[in-house]
Motif scaffolding. Structure first.
Motif, mmCIF file in Angstrom:
data_model
loop_
_atom_site.group_PDB
_atom_site.id
_atom_site.type_symbol
_atom_site.label_atom_id
_atom_site.label_comp_id
_atom_site.label_asym_id
_atom_site.label_seq_id
_atom_site.Cartn_x
_atom_site.Cartn_y
_atom_site.Cartn_z
ATOM 1 N N LYS A 209 -1.878 -4.474 21.104
ATOM 2 C CA LYS A 209 -0.776 -5.195 20.427
ATOM 3 C C LYS A 209 -0.819 -5.040 18.896
ATOM 4 N N GLN A 210 -1.953 -5.367 18.276
ATOM 5 C CA GLN A 210 -2.046 -5.260 16.826
ATOM 6 C C GLN A 210 -3.104 -4.227 16.448
ATOM 7 N N GLY A 211 -3.030 -3.750 15.228
ATOM 8 C CA GLY A 211 -3.984 -2.706 14.842
ATOM 9 C C GLY A 211 -4.144 -2.614 13.346
ATOM 10 N N GLY A 212 -4.681 -1.487 12.897
ATOM 11 C CA GLY A 212 -4.916 -1.273 11.471
ATOM 12 C C GLY A 212 -3.970 -0.191 10.958
ATOM 13 N N ILE A 213 -3.425 -0.433 9.768
ATOM 14 C CA ILE A 213 -2.498 0.518 9.149
ATOM 15 C C ILE A 213 -3.279 1.382 8.161
ATOM 16 N N SER A 214 -3.095 2.697 8.287
ATOM 17 C CA SER A 214 -3.720 3.639 7.350
ATOM 18 C C SER A 214 -2.658 4.633 6.901
ATOM 19 N N GLY A 215 -3.050 5.515 5.968
ATOM 20 C CA GLY A 215 -2.108 6.530 5.503
ATOM 21 C C GLY A 215 -1.356 6.080 4.264
ATOM 22 N N PRO A 216 -0.355 6.895 3.826
ATOM 23 C CA PRO A 216 0.310 6.663 2.533
ATOM 24 C C PRO A 216 0.764 5.218 2.287
ATOM 25 N N ALA A 217 1.226 4.496 3.316
ATOM 26 C CA ALA A 217 1.697 3.115 3.098
ATOM 27 C C ALA A 217 0.576 2.203 2.600
ATOM 28 N N LEU A 218 -0.653 2.593 2.880
ATOM 29 C CA LEU A 218 -1.806 1.767 2.467
ATOM 30 C C LEU A 218 -2.225 2.045 1.015
ATOM 31 N N PHE A 219 -1.768 3.169 0.475
ATOM 32 C CA PHE A 219 -2.311 3.627 -0.815
ATOM 33 C C PHE A 219 -2.202 2.597 -1.959
ATOM 34 N N PRO A 220 -0.995 2.037 -2.228
ATOM 35 C CA PRO A 220 -0.915 1.109 -3.373
ATOM 36 C C PRO A 220 -1.770 -0.143 -3.180
#
Ligand code: FMN
Length: 302
Positions: A209-220
């Protein structure tokens, strides 16, 4: 131009493979070095093997990945074998990574992983995807961070880096607590909690259901964490989160990072993203007449 010294160890460039991106096998870690990384971090290892969460565990979107792999790994015995093999293939700096459910267990796995020829040890206390099993990540609490850092430090034969969570609103205070408890470095950051819903299926895209966000959206978000931590501590920082281009990597260093972790960019740009990012860094440095990374570390603070 890109040579970097981190805790008295020389790196040919500051880019290191982030933990969990390409597993633990010697061949896959060595392939990352051949593709231009300055060093590698192994997938986080537990005492016993773990299968992790059921599929789907990882879904790509345009600007990010969402994952809930659930810390699947082959366990410490197998990991030690692979780390020994890796060091026979490559001289590059090797960062071990561990996780556990209690401070005592963290001490136990630290002792075991130090049987392998690792140069540094990263301590994963910030995975957002296993809270049903382990409760909230330790990285949300000053007192938990103090306990775990101390129990790892006392057993470790190599310098330790505590890996923090962008979900902690007071990440600078958490970093300070890690430093005061004996951490030699801070890795910032792990993925940030998130979720996605498939409107056609009318349910979350991940089995977990839920997880961890990585990649360009995480950069700032990661960049701000590194900036805030740099102000709070004296120990070096491995700036990680969304770094995809040479420009991102230089910005991380200007925020205060010494090394730069690269994870999801491997999925977005291929395993040769390391060579691509370093050549982009060199191009910008030439243009801006920057001779060494030391010259720009933390420069965004002045
Ligand atoms: C599939 C996947 C697995 C991961 N596994 C781990 C892990 O085992 N241990 C850990 O400390 N971080 C793990 N991470 C977090 C990454 O090391 C990194 O901190 C995060 O993805 C942000 O960097 P990026 O945006 O460059 O990917 C994982 C990330 C992904 C996408």
């Amino acid at each position: 131009m890109l040579e970097t010294s981190f805790l008295n160890k020389q790196f040919t460039n500051p880019l290191v493979l982030a933990s969990g991106i390409l597993g633990v096998t010697a061949a896959s870690l060595n392939n990352v070095i051949k593709n231009g990384a300055g060093g590698v971090t192994v997938k986080s290892i537990s005492l016993e093997p773990r299968t992790g969460h059921p599929n789907p565990t990882m879904v790509p979107y345009k600007h990010f990945f969402i994952n809930a792999v659930g810390l699947a790994n082959p366990g410490i015995e197998k990991a030690i074998e692979e780390l020994i093999k890796f060091k026979k293939l490559s001289n590059a700096p090797l960062i071990g990574s561990i996780f556990a459910g209690t401070p005592e267990e963290f001490g136990e796995i630290t002792e075991r992983i130090c049987e392998a020829p690792i140069d540094f040890l990263e301590v994963d206390i910030s995975c957002p995807n296993v809270s049903r099993e382990f409760g909230d990540p330790f990285a949300y609490s000053v007192s938990a961070v103090e306990k775990i850092t101390k129990s790892v430090k006392i057993k470790s034969k190599v310098p330790i880096s505590i890996k923090l969570s962008p979900n902690a609103w007071n990440i600078d205070a958490i970093a300070k607590a890690a430093e005061a408890s004996g951490a030699n470095a801070i890795t910032a950051v792990n993925t940030i909690s998130g979720m996605m819903i498939d409107v056609h299926a009318r349910r979350p895209v991940l089995h977990n259901k839920q997880g961890g966000i990585s990649g360009p959206a995480l950069f700032p978000i990661a960049l701000k964490c590194v900036y805030d931590i740099f102000k709070a501590v004296k120990i070096p920082i491995i700036g990680t989160g969304g770094v995809t281009t040479g420009e991102d990597a230089l910005a991380m260093i200007m925020a205060g990072a010494t090394l730069v972790g690269v994870g999801s960019a491997v999925y977005f740009r291929g395993v040769d993203c390391f060579a691509k990012i370093t050549s982009e860094m060199e191009e910008i440095m030439k243009e801006e007449k920057i001779k060494s990374l030391d010259e720009i570390k933390g420069v965004a603070h002045s």
